[in-house]
Design an enzyme around this catalytic site. Structure first.
Site, PDB file in Angstrom:
ATOM      1  CB  CYS A  57       2.066   0.534   0.457  1.00 53.15           C
ATOM      2  SG  CYS A  57       2.607   2.215   0.807  1.00 53.15           S
TER       3      CYS A  57
ATOM      4  CB  CYS B 200      -0.614   5.388   6.431  1.00 53.65           C
ATOM      5  SG  CYS B 200      -0.077   6.504   5.126  1.00 53.65           S
TER       6      CYS B 200
ATOM      7  CB  CYS C  61      -2.949   4.960  -2.032  1.00 57.89           C
ATOM      8  SG  CYS C  61      -1.714   6.101  -1.383  1.00 57.89           S
TER       9      CYS C  61
ATOM     10  CD  GLU D 194      -9.707  11.181  20.171  1.00 58.10           C
ATOM     11  OE1 GLU D 194      -9.000  11.903  19.467  1.00 58.10           O
ATOM     12  OE2 GLU D 194      -9.817   9.963  19.974  1.00 58.10           O
TER      13      GLU D 194
HETATM   14 FE1  SF4 Z   1      -0.456   5.088   3.155  1.00 60.52          FE
HETATM   15 FE2  SF4 Z   1      -1.174   5.001   0.605  1.00 60.52          FE
HETATM   16 FE3  SF4 Z   1       0.647   3.304   1.495  1.00 60.52          FE
HETATM   17 FE4  SF4 Z   1      -1.902   3.093   2.266  1.00 60.52          FE
HETATM   18  S1  SF4 Z   1      -1.073   2.804   0.215  1.00 60.52           S
HETATM   19  S2  SF4 Z   1      -0.073   2.923   3.584  1.00 60.52           S
HETATM   20  S3  SF4 Z   1      -2.517   5.234   2.370  1.00 60.52           S
HETATM   21  S4  SF4 Z   1       0.858   5.516   1.404  1.00 60.52           S
END
Ligand code: SF4
Length: 366
Positions: free
Chosen positions: A216, A209, A225, A50
């Protein structure tokens, strides 16, 4: 708006949690697996990874992590290591305060906790250099604690998921987002669910993301989302204060003893705070005049100007201007305070990455 968005993702305690459910399922099927620090509940191994991964790409950590563990396989070995050894193992990873805190933390765990890490995020946070998100990661991975991480990647994911309008440059909204992150946790996690959930958050931020172009179409939580639903993924996270980078020029006096079979370099130890704190480095000057003033008049004509080197830090762009000075051992007394370090010993010392590269190149040109 945001609270409603959380509700849409988390529903209530009696319902399965769609966000957590989708994330856990995705992580188990498509998330990262087989990284050297995964599949363990050893807090030392999780903690080390981490800390290394803060501000650092996985690809860089992959080479440093096993090397560090080969020398310091457990917290006792790290506590016993000298600070020179620890800094040398960290050399090139940057953000050297992490290495100093790591060493100090190991000593506290050994001296004050009998060599055993505390088992809760709250107690882990009392250790040197362990912040809230790192403490949460250790507690979730190693002890299954129901607590959310919130590093930079996860902030980005959740602020998009919830279309979170708060300014994350401010502490209030940061706390608010963390409280919402807690609400998104699996409601009644089965054994290992917290590992998959926490790893899923990390994997989603690191591989799907993405900061500039979120993928997406490949995202397991896309149906939930909010930023995607309104077509504004780039608007989140909201952050008013952007990093201001400063440009600085540093002049380095590279004293080299080329008389020995293998060359040696004249290095000083940097002060214990500030840039490259505690690392070995040639004496640094704010300008060329100051560097030349530190060299006796009789040696001035031996100063050789080398090509400048650019080096980026978080808040600064450094331009390093090295001036080479071949000097015999008996004249070293005229140099600023320091010590000779042989080319073969450079690996065993903590040196800033660009300085190490420079000295290694110079050791081949004698
Ligand atoms: Fe990010 Fe939303 Fe796209 Fe998923 S849908 S990659 S959470 S912006």
């Amino acid at each position: 708006m945001t609270r409603a968005a959380v509700k849409a993702c988390a529903l209530d305690v009696a319902q399965p949690n769609p966000f957590a459910l989708l994330l856990i399922r995705w992580q188990r099927h498509a998330g990262r697996s087989g990284l050297p620090w995964q599949n363990t509940r050893d807090p030392y191994l999780v903690w080390l990874s981490e800390v290394m991964l803060q501000q650092t790409q996985v690809s860089s950590v992959l080479s440093y992590y096993p090397r560090f563990l080969a020398r310091c396989p457990d917290v006792q070995a790290l506590a016993r290591a000298s600070s020179d050894e620890v800094m040398a193992l960290w050399s090139g990873l940057g953000y050297y305060s992490r290495a100093r805190n790591l060493h100090r933390c190991a000593q506290v765990v050994v001296d004050e906790h009998g060599g055993v890490f505390p088992r809760t995020a709250e107690a882990l946070q009392t250790l040197p250099g362990i912040g809230a998100s790192t403490a949460a990661a250790i507690a979730a991975f190693c002890y299954g604690e129901r607590i959310s991480i919130l590093d930079g990647n996860v902030r980005r994911v959740l602020s998009r998921l919830l279309a979170f309008e708060g300014d994350l440059a401010q502490q209030g909204p940061q706390r608010e987002l963390w409280a919402l992150a807690q609400e998104l946790l699996p409601q009644a996690p089965e054994p290992d669910d917290m590992t998959a959930y926490t790893q899923g958050l990390m994997d989603l931020g690191a591989t799907v993301c993405l900061r500039s172009k979120p993928l997406c179409d490949r995202c397991p939580v896309q149906p939930l989302c909010q930023a995607h639903a309104i077509g504004q993924t780039q608007r989140f996270p909201v952050k008013s204060r952007r990093l201001v980078r400063r440009f600085e020029n540093w002049w380095l006096l590279l004293g080299r003893d080329a008389s020995a079979q293998a060359p040696r370099f004249w290095l000083e130890r940097r002060p214990s705070s500030g840039i490259w704190a505690g690392l070995y480095c040639p004496p640094v000057y704010a300008d060329e005049a100051a560097l030349r003033a530190a060299v006796p008049a009789a040696m001035q004509d031996r100063l050789e100007t080398l090509d400048a080197v650019a080096h980026s830090l978080t808040h600064r762009e450094l331009r390093l201007h090295p001036l080479l000075l071949d000097v015999s051992p008996e004249r070293a007394q005229h140099l600023p305070p320091g010590q000779w370090v042989g080319a073969a010993d450079l690996e065993a010392r903590g040196l800033p990455a660009p300085v190490k590269l420079l000295l290694q190149a110079l050791s081949k040109t004698v």
